[in-house]
Structure formats: C-alpha cells, structure tokens
Design a protein around this motif. Structure first.
Motif, PDB file in Angstrom:
ATOM      1  N   ARG A  40       6.205  -3.656   5.581  1.00  0.00           N
ATOM      2  CA  ARG A  40       7.504  -2.746   5.117  1.00  0.00           C
ATOM      3  C   ARG A  40       6.742  -1.470   4.359  1.00  0.00           C
ATOM      4  O   ARG A  40       7.502  -0.637   4.595  1.00  0.00           O
ATOM      5  N   ARG A  41       5.616  -1.523   4.078  1.00  0.00           N
ATOM      6  CA  ARG A  41       5.113  -0.287   3.396  1.00  0.00           C
ATOM      7  C   ARG A  41       3.603  -0.867   3.009  1.00  0.00           C
ATOM      8  O   ARG A  41       3.102  -1.747   2.752  1.00  0.00           O
ATOM      9  N   ILE A  42       2.960   0.363   2.751  1.00  0.00           N
ATOM     10  CA  ILE A  42       1.442   0.186   2.300  1.00  0.00           C
ATOM     11  C   ILE A  42       1.437   1.127   0.943  1.00  0.00           C
ATOM     12  O   ILE A  42       1.718   2.349   0.891  1.00  0.00           O
ATOM     13  N   THR A  43       1.151   0.590  -0.111  1.00  0.00           N
ATOM     14  CA  THR A  43       1.087   1.409  -1.411  1.00  0.00           C
ATOM     15  C   THR A  43      -0.201   1.214  -2.138  1.00  0.00           C
ATOM     16  O   THR A  43      -1.049   0.573  -1.833  1.00  0.00           O
ATOM     17  N   ILE A  44      -0.448   2.643  -2.986  1.00  0.00           N
ATOM     18  CA  ILE A  44      -1.552   2.615  -3.838  1.00  0.00           C
ATOM     19  C   ILE A  44      -1.018   2.804  -5.135  1.00  0.00           C
ATOM     20  O   ILE A  44      -0.256   3.344  -5.407  1.00  0.00           O
ATOM     21  N   HIS A  45      -1.683   1.925  -6.117  1.00  0.00           N
ATOM     22  CA  HIS A  45      -1.180   2.080  -7.439  1.00  0.00           C
ATOM     23  C   HIS A  45      -2.291   2.117  -8.315  1.00  0.00           C
ATOM     24  O   HIS A  45      -3.368   1.349  -8.524  1.00  0.00           O
ATOM     25  N   ALA A  46      -2.162   3.330  -9.207  1.00  0.00           N
ATOM     26  CA  ALA A  46      -3.402   3.467 -10.075  1.00  0.00           C
ATOM     27  C   ALA A  46      -2.645   3.042 -11.495  1.00  0.00           C
ATOM     28  O   ALA A  46      -1.696   3.633 -12.020  1.00  0.00           O
ATOM     29  N   PRO A  81       3.479   5.215  -2.101  1.00  0.00           N
ATOM     30  CA  PRO A  81       3.553   4.952  -0.725  1.00  0.00           C
ATOM     31  C   PRO A  81       2.806   5.527   0.234  1.00  0.00           C
ATOM     32  O   PRO A  81       2.690   7.050   0.060  1.00  0.00           O
ATOM     33  N   VAL A  82       1.732   5.164   0.703  1.00  0.00           N
ATOM     34  CA  VAL A  82       0.744   5.948   1.589  1.00  0.00           C
ATOM     35  C   VAL A  82       1.175   5.879   3.015  1.00  0.00           C
ATOM     36  O   VAL A  82       0.553   6.606   4.022  1.00  0.00           O
ATOM     37  N   TRP A  83       1.968   4.812   3.308  1.00  0.00           N
ATOM     38  CA  TRP A  83       2.571   4.513   4.668  1.00  0.00           C
ATOM     39  C   TRP A  83       3.981   3.982   4.345  1.00  0.00           C
ATOM     40  O   TRP A  83       4.036   2.971   3.722  1.00  0.00           O
ATOM     41  N   LYS A  84       4.747   4.279   5.334  1.00  0.00           N
ATOM     42  CA  LYS A  84       6.263   3.824   5.346  1.00  0.00           C
ATOM     43  C   LYS A  84       6.611   3.572   6.618  1.00  0.00           C
ATOM     44  O   LYS A  84       6.320   4.632   7.289  1.00  0.00           O
ATOM     45  N   PRO A  85       7.668   2.763   7.134  1.00  0.00           N
ATOM     46  CA  PRO A  85       8.270   2.887   8.566  1.00  0.00           C
ATOM     47  C   PRO A  85       8.847   4.318   8.766  1.00  0.00           C
ATOM     48  O   PRO A  85       9.592   4.674   7.820  1.00  0.00           O
ATOM     49  N   SER A  86       8.592   4.555   9.872  1.00  0.00           N
ATOM     50  CA  SER A  86       9.266   5.936  10.302  1.00  0.00           C
ATOM     51  C   SER A  86      10.912   5.581  10.814  1.00  0.00           C
ATOM     52  O   SER A  86      11.268   4.651  10.789  1.00  0.00           O
ATOM     53  N   ASN A  87      11.714   6.757  10.705  1.00  0.00           N
ATOM     54  CA  ASN A  87      13.333   6.705  10.844  1.00  0.00           C
ATOM     55  C   ASN A  87      13.874   5.807   9.944  1.00  0.00           C
ATOM     56  O   ASN A  87      15.049   5.262  10.325  1.00  0.00           O
ATOM     57  N   GLY A  88      13.494   5.543   8.719  1.00  0.00           N
ATOM     58  CA  GLY A  88      14.151   4.895   7.799  1.00  0.00           C
ATOM     59  C   GLY A  88      14.351   3.325   8.007  1.00  0.00           C
ATOM     60  O   GLY A  88      15.203   2.525   7.433  1.00  0.00           O
ATOM     61  N   GLU A  90      13.462  -0.839   8.237  1.00  0.00           N
ATOM     62  CA  GLU A  90      12.882  -1.823   7.165  1.00  0.00           C
ATOM     63  C   GLU A  90      11.548  -1.894   7.242  1.00  0.00           C
ATOM     64  O   GLU A  90      10.704  -1.955   6.476  1.00  0.00           O
ATOM     65  N   LYS A  91      11.132  -2.266   8.665  1.00  0.00           N
ATOM     66  CA  LYS A  91       9.704  -2.431   8.883  1.00  0.00           C
ATOM     67  C   LYS A  91       9.474  -2.053  10.199  1.00  0.00           C
ATOM     68  O   LYS A  91      10.138  -1.976  11.081  1.00  0.00           O
ATOM     69  N   GLU A  92       7.995  -1.908  10.477  1.00  0.00           N
ATOM     70  CA  GLU A  92       7.484  -1.388  11.608  1.00  0.00           C
ATOM     71  C   GLU A  92       6.219  -2.080  11.926  1.00  0.00           C
ATOM     72  O   GLU A  92       5.253  -2.684  11.037  1.00  0.00           O
ATOM     73  N   GLU A  93       5.599  -2.078  13.197  1.00  0.00           N
ATOM     74  CA  GLU A  93       4.599  -2.686  13.647  1.00  0.00           C
ATOM     75  C   GLU A  93       3.481  -1.879  13.665  1.00  0.00           C
ATOM     76  O   GLU A  93       3.456  -0.723  14.355  1.00  0.00           O
ATOM     77  N   LEU A  94       2.366  -2.199  13.087  1.00  0.00           N
ATOM     78  CA  LEU A  94       1.014  -1.555  13.140  1.00  0.00           C
ATOM     79  C   LEU A  94       0.094  -2.090  14.023  1.00  0.00           C
ATOM     80  O   LEU A  94       0.151  -3.454  14.238  1.00  0.00           O
ATOM     81  N   GLN A  95      -0.314  -1.258  15.007  1.00  0.00           N
ATOM     82  CA  GLN A  95      -1.233  -1.788  16.276  1.00  0.00           C
ATOM     83  C   GLN A  95      -2.577  -2.212  15.740  1.00  0.00           C
ATOM     84  O   GLN A  95      -3.074  -1.544  14.621  1.00  0.00           O
ATOM     85  N   PRO A  96      -3.433  -3.028  16.548  1.00  0.00           N
ATOM     86  CA  PRO A  96      -4.825  -3.217  15.932  1.00  0.00           C
ATOM     87  C   PRO A  96      -5.611  -2.397  16.122  1.00  0.00           C
ATOM     88  O   PRO A  96      -5.279  -1.209  16.665  1.00  0.00           O
ATOM     89  N   GLY A  97      -6.586  -2.376  15.332  1.00  0.00           N
ATOM     90  CA  GLY A  97      -7.612  -1.289  15.002  1.00  0.00           C
ATOM     91  C   GLY A  97      -7.858  -1.009  13.631  1.00  0.00           C
ATOM     92  O   GLY A  97      -7.246  -1.604  12.648  1.00  0.00           O
ATOM     93  N   ALA A 128      -4.487  -1.421  -3.703  1.00  0.00           N
ATOM     94  CA  ALA A 128      -4.035  -1.055  -2.475  1.00  0.00           C
ATOM     95  C   ALA A 128      -3.326  -2.267  -1.913  1.00  0.00           C
ATOM     96  O   ALA A 128      -3.940  -3.423  -2.109  1.00  0.00           O
ATOM     97  N   GLU A 129      -1.990  -2.226  -1.510  1.00  0.00           N
ATOM     98  CA  GLU A 129      -1.576  -3.441  -0.995  1.00  0.00           C
ATOM     99  C   GLU A 129      -0.586  -2.970   0.242  1.00  0.00           C
ATOM    100  O   GLU A 129       0.166  -2.090   0.258  1.00  0.00           O
ATOM    101  N   MET A 130      -0.804  -3.787   1.309  1.00  0.00           N
ATOM    102  CA  MET A 130      -0.020  -3.879   2.531  1.00  0.00           C
ATOM    103  C   MET A 130       1.077  -4.806   2.522  1.00  0.00           C
ATOM    104  O   MET A 130       0.746  -6.050   2.265  1.00  0.00           O
ATOM    105  N   HIS A 131       2.315  -4.580   2.391  1.00  0.00           N
ATOM    106  CA  HIS A 131       3.273  -5.708   2.466  1.00  0.00           C
ATOM    107  C   HIS A 131       3.751  -6.103   3.909  1.00  0.00           C
ATOM    108  O   HIS A 131       4.257  -5.399   4.441  1.00  0.00           O
TER     109      HIS A 131
END
Length: 425
Positions: A40-46, A81-88, A90-97, A128-131
């Motif tokens: 759903r997103r990747i966040t960084i929290h300080a 957020p350092v990454w979030k799904p494109s085009n609004g 709810e969630k998006e698939e990240l490829q291996p690697g 850092a947290e990947m949801h």
C-alpha cells in the motif's frame, strides 16, 4: 541471504549518524524482495522525544507505597511516504529484486542533544516500513544523534566567582578567594583554565585545592494517583575531571593557583526542556589545615555544548561587510547567492546573528522559539567533520558519582537498546 528472504534497511548519507539542529537527515530506504509483493505504501518516520521515568515512596494508609512518575515531550515527529502506488490505486505490486527510495527530512532547530541519564533520556530514531497486503509489514529502525552547537557569534567575557568565609570564633580571621574563568561557554575538546587568587587570614594554613566539574540533572514526572502530589522531581549529581593538588599557603599569605584541563567527553547542557534539566558548574574546594577547620567551596555555572562552529572563511574579494544598520533584503539575497554558489552554505542565520550580536542575546545554545525547520547556516555534511566524534558512551565518561547518588547501573547487564550513538552517565 536466502532466496526466500524479504528485507528492508535504512542507509544514511552521513555514516556517523550525528546531525546538527537545522540540518537535513538524508538517505535511502533499500527494499529487497525475493518474489512480487503487493504494497500500500513505503514510509519513513523520524521521531525523537525526551522521556522521564522514576518512582517515589509516599506514606499512605499507614504504610509506605511506591508511585510511578513519568513524562514525555516530543521534539521530532515527521512521517513521509517514499513510495506509493501510482495512479491513485490502493495497492501495487513491486517486482522481485532490489529497490532504492530516497528521503530527506529537516531536523528542527529546537531539537535538544541526545542524553541518557538514570531517570530519563532524549533519543532520536528513524523507522522505515513497507505496508504489505495479507502479511506482516517489513520494518527496520535505526538510531541517530543530534548535537548541541555553539554559534561563533556568541561573545564570551571572563566570568568570576568569589569566596569569603569568616572564622567561627573570630570575625577578623577569614579566607578570601577570587576565581576567574576565561569564558562561560565551552565545547567538547576545549580547554578550561581556572585561576584562583587566595588571601589566607584564617589563622591556619591552606594545604590543598580541589577543582573539577560538578554536573546536576533534574527530572520531572507526573502521576495519575490522587493520594500524592501530581508532579515530582528526581535529581542526579556527579563530578568529573576532579583533581586535588597539595599547596601550602600560610596564615597571612597570598598566592595564585592555576589549573588547565581539556573537556574531552562530557554531556551537554540542557536548559530549555520542561522535564529534563542538565547543568554544569566549575567547582573549587579550598581545604584548610586543622581538625575543626571547614572546607571552603564555590561553584561557577558554565554551559557545555557538543561542538562549536568555526566562522566561515571567505576569499578576500568576496568578504561580506555588514552595514551597521539592519541589512537590506536585496543586499542579503545578493550576498547569499554569491556565497551559496561557492561553498553551498546559507548565511541567513549567520547574518541575522551578527546584526543582533550587540543585543542582550541569551547564551543558551539549544534554545529556539520555533519548532519549525528553517534553512541552516550549518552545512548538511557538518557531522562528517573529523573534529567532532560521536557522543561518549557510558564507560568513556570520566565521572565520579557523589556519595549521595544512587549506585551506577550494572555495565554487564544487557542494554535495552542499541548504544551506538548514545550518551550515558
């Protein structure tokens, strides 16, 4: 690494993990996936806060009972957020690697330096947290440190303290001493020269003089129990850089004693935190000969910072001349543009400090009236300078606990957290 392992990590651009207030906390979040993952997103929290925790004993219902006191004050809480799904979506698939995501967070000017005491602490962390969907989130956390800075525009004059003690049995017999320090504010690595002029008319000789630094920490906490006070304080005191030297100043004599020592590692002064206060004093004890002769003692308050900024050195042709009146906006912007193009440092704070240096400026290095991040006169890679190291660890501080203080913690006990950038008593 196993082929089925998913990992997330934080890599800071500054490997020391030590930052100045007003600088930028930058780095990358690294995500390694063994197979496609929907997120759903990747966040960084300080975040960073001051926290106290202690117990007090109160007499209640014909017996002594212990009540818990604690307080917490936040100084940094920023999540992006350092990454979030494109085009609004709810969630998006990240490829291996391996995936890398950059981040940049401003450290507010009112952030206090790191501190670890017996009844409280000031700590800073970045998480850092990947949801993930239908799975446990990938998380990682790292600690970083904030130092206290002494601005180069702060002007220090010599400070003095006086001792005058009259003999119990005679008002004409007394000891007088004048203590002089070259300035009040010191940074780690600086030298302190203590000069003492002693007039001895006490009727006995002076045999030794003890000098050093006396440090005091005060912790405030609150409780929800109505049977006792809602707010209580706990104290801690210790001495460091202590040295006793033998002297001989006979009755009627006058002499000068001088000692110079380097502040190698020491906890910084904290004076604008509502729940943790740390103060430092240079103390002088004059010990007289005789069974019934009392010790004469005096303290002079000083301010200790983690580091001091050196004045910015510009080429002669680009030296900035500050007019006596308030600088015009166009003048400031023009000079800032020139300097920024050469050294990449903003002079807005420095020019403001210089133009107001004749006013009665407070000497507290960590005080700030605003918690918002603003451009800094401190370069972003300031903490990379080899002049300033990490804050001292518990076993690196030259301290001698006072007899009235609580026993020190067991060094062999396992730590509750990573102590890489942590100061301790």
């Amino acid at each position: 690494m196993s082929s089925s392992t998913n990992e997330i990590s934080i890599i800071l651009d500054n490997p020391s993990g030590i930052y100045a207030p007003g600088s930028l906390l930058t780095g990358s979040v690294i995500v390694i996936l063994s197979k496609p993952k929907k997120s759903r997103r990747i966040t960084i929290h300080a975040y960073g806060h001051a926290k106290t925790n202690f117990t007090k004993t109160h007499y209640h219902d014909s017996k002594n009972e212990q009540y818990h006191y604690s307080c917490k004050k936040s100084y940094l809480d920023h999540c992006i957020p350092v990454w979030k799904p494109s085009n609004g979506i709810e969630k998006e698939e990240l490829q291996p690697g391996q995936h890398s995501f950059r981040f940049s967070i401003g450290i507010p000017w009112n952030c206090l330096p790191n501190f670890e005491g017996r009844f409280g602490h000031i700590r800073y962390n970045i998480k850092a947290e990947m949801h993930l969907s239908w799975s446990f989130n990938l998380t990682t956390e790292k600690r970083f440190a904030v130092m206290s800075i002494m601005e180069p525009t702060i002007y220090n004059q010599p400070v003095k303290g006086f001792i005058s003690q009259t003999n119990t049995f005679s008002s004409t017999k007394l000891v007088k001493a004048e203590i002089t320090l070259p300035k009040r504010i010191y940074a780690c690595g600086e030298e302190i020269t203590v000069a003492i002029v002693i007039d001895n008319h006490s009727g006995t000789s002076i045999e030794s003089i003890e000098t050093g630094i006396q440090s005091e920490a005060c912790y405030a906490g609150e409780t929800s129990f109505s049977v006792c006070s809602k707010r209580k304080t706990e104290h801690e005191c210790f001495h460091s850089f202590c040295k006793t030297e033998s002297v001989h100043i006979p009755d009627g004599g006058r002499d000068l004693y001088r000692r110079t020592f380097t502040i190698s590692k020491q906890l910084p002064t904290i004076s604008d935190c509502p729940i943790i206060i740390v103060k430092h004093f240079v103390y002088v004890k004059i010990n007289k000969k005789g069974i019934f002769s009392s010790t004469v003692m005096q303290t002079i308050p000083i301010i200790l910072t983690t580091a001091s900024l050196e004045p910015l050195q510009l080429p002669p042709k680009l030296a900035i001349t500050i007019p006596p009146s308030a600088p015009r906006r166009d003048f400031v912007e023009k000079e800032e543009a020139i300097v920024n193009s050469i050294v990449g440092i903003s002079l807005s704070s420095s020019i403001h400090n210089i133009s107001s240096s004749n006013s009665n400026h407070h000497l507290n290095p960590s005080t700030s009236s605003s918690s918002n991040f603003r451009p800094s006169s401190v370069p972003n890679d300031f903490a990379l300078m080899e002049t300033y190291g990490a804050p001292p660890a518990y076993n690196e501080i030259d301290t001698i606990l006072s007899p009235t203080s609580n026993p020190p913690p067991n060094p062999s006990a396992p730590p509750e957290y990573d102590e890489t950038f942590v100061q301790k008593f």
